[in-house]
Design a protein around this motif. Structure first.
Motif, PDB file in Angstrom:
ATOM      1  N   GLN A   1       1.158   4.218  -3.016  1.00  0.00           N
ATOM      2  CA  GLN A   1       1.229   5.612  -2.510  1.00  0.00           C
ATOM      3  C   GLN A   1       2.023   6.467  -3.445  1.00  0.00           C
ATOM      4  OE1 GLN A   1       0.289   6.016   1.585  1.00  0.00           O
ATOM      5  NE2 GLN A   1      -1.232   4.300   1.933  1.00  0.00           N
ATOM      6  N   ARG A   2       3.135   6.194  -3.226  1.00  0.00           N
ATOM      7  CA  ARG A   2       4.233   6.649  -3.891  1.00  0.00           C
ATOM      8  C   ARG A   2       5.000   6.720  -5.048  1.00  0.00           C
ATOM      9  NH1 ARG A   2       8.123   5.777   1.557  1.00  0.00           N
ATOM     10  NH2 ARG A   2       6.898   7.338   2.919  1.00  0.00           N
TER      11      ARG A   2
ATOM     12  N   GLU B   1       0.700  -1.326  -0.495  1.00  0.00           N
ATOM     13  CA  GLU B   1      -0.439  -0.161   0.361  1.00  0.00           C
ATOM     14  C   GLU B   1       0.988   1.093   0.054  1.00  0.00           C
ATOM     15  OE1 GLU B   1      -2.675  -0.545   3.126  1.00  0.00           O
ATOM     16  OE2 GLU B   1      -3.362  -2.340   2.386  1.00  0.00           O
TER      17      GLU B   1
ATOM     18  N   GLY C   1      -4.109   4.086  -7.077  1.00  0.00           N
ATOM     19  CA  GLY C   1      -3.513   3.252  -6.660  1.00  0.00           C
ATOM     20  C   GLY C   1      -3.138   2.561  -8.444  1.00  0.00           C
TER      21      GLY C   1
ATOM     22  N   ARG D   1      -7.360   3.794  -4.058  1.00  0.00           N
ATOM     23  CA  ARG D   1      -6.824   5.478  -3.653  1.00  0.00           C
ATOM     24  C   ARG D   1      -6.468   5.790  -4.862  1.00  0.00           C
ATOM     25  NH1 ARG D   1      -4.680   1.596   0.800  1.00  0.00           N
ATOM     26  NH2 ARG D   1      -5.676   2.176   2.308  1.00  0.00           N
TER      27      ARG D   1
END
Length: 250
Positions: free
Chosen positions: A30-31, A26, A57, A55
């Protein structure tokens, strides 16, 4: 200064359907990384992937039984296919951690611990690191344990398997580092995960021996892994990073 941003990179995380692996998947997503979530349980894997996609991604689930060498190598090849021809980041997180007296360990337990904890990372690195080296860059993080650093009652089998992983980390840094592939390890202490839930109060007792005085959350280990796979750690190679609340420092 190096960046934590992973946009455009493909990351394979083993044991990523729960615990530290899921938290790491996760975080890397996110990055900006395209994360390949590897594990045996497709329903849990699909859940992790769905959460990442919700989210914004990018993630895909890859089924794999890491107890068999052929399955491990197939995982690597499938990951390269899903990654559009490349894997830039490998997180060897999958593993098992049985505790108990040495004389009670069965032959099958010994074989399974070493198959999952040592042989699976070995075969994944053998499959993926050469291509990283050819491209001139890549990052590998192996998840070890604080009990690889000292003798602990009932942890001979588990601790010894991770001690092997720590030596492999250093050897791979020497082997692939000159060609741009950074290989490091994190050394977690007690972590509250689905896998350690059965330890009950024993987990808290173990954690109380460290300055932090508490078990870690999976995200705290993931943050260390996220640092090591990023450009922020561009000059870190062959390191064994304790993330154990200070246990091995005292």
């Amino acid at each position: 200064m190096g960046s934590l941003d992973l946009t455009g990179r493909v990351a394979l995380v083993t044991g990523a359907t729960s615990g530290i692996g899921a938290a790491t998947a996760e975080l890397l997503a996110q990055r900006g990384a395209h994360v390949l979530v590897a594990g045996r349980d497709s329903s849990r894997g699909d859940s992790v992937v769905a959460a990442i996609r919700a989210r914004g991604g990018k993630a895909d689930f890859v089924a794999a039984d890491l107890r068999e060498a052929q399955s491990v190598r197939q995982l690597a090849r499938r990951a390269v296919e899903l990654g559009g021809g490349r894997v830039d980041i490998l997180v060897n997180n999958a593993g098992i951690y049985p505790f108990g007296p040495t004389e009670k360990a069965t032959e099958s337990e010994v074989d399974t611990v070493y198959a999952l904890n040592v042989k699976a990372p070995f075969h994944l690195v053998a499959e993926l690191a050469p291509a990283m080296a050819e491209r001139g860059g890549g990052a590998i993080v192996n998840v070890s344990t604080m009990v690889a650093a000292y003798g602990a009652l009932g942890m001979a089998l588990y601790g010894s398997s991770k001690a092997a992983v720590e030596l492999l980390t250093k050897a791979w840094a020497a082997e692939y580092g000159p060609r741009g592939v950074r290989v490091n390890a994190v050394r977690p202490g007690p972590v509250r995960t689905e896998g350690t839930a059965g330890m009950g109060d024993d987990l808290s007792v173990l954690a109380a021996q460290a300055p932090a005085g508490r078990p870690a959350e999976p995200q705290e280990i993931a943050e260390a892994i996220g640092y090591l796979v990023s450009d922020a750690a561009s000059f870190v190679q062959g390191a064994l990073l304790p993330v154990d609340g200070g246990r091995t420092a005292v």
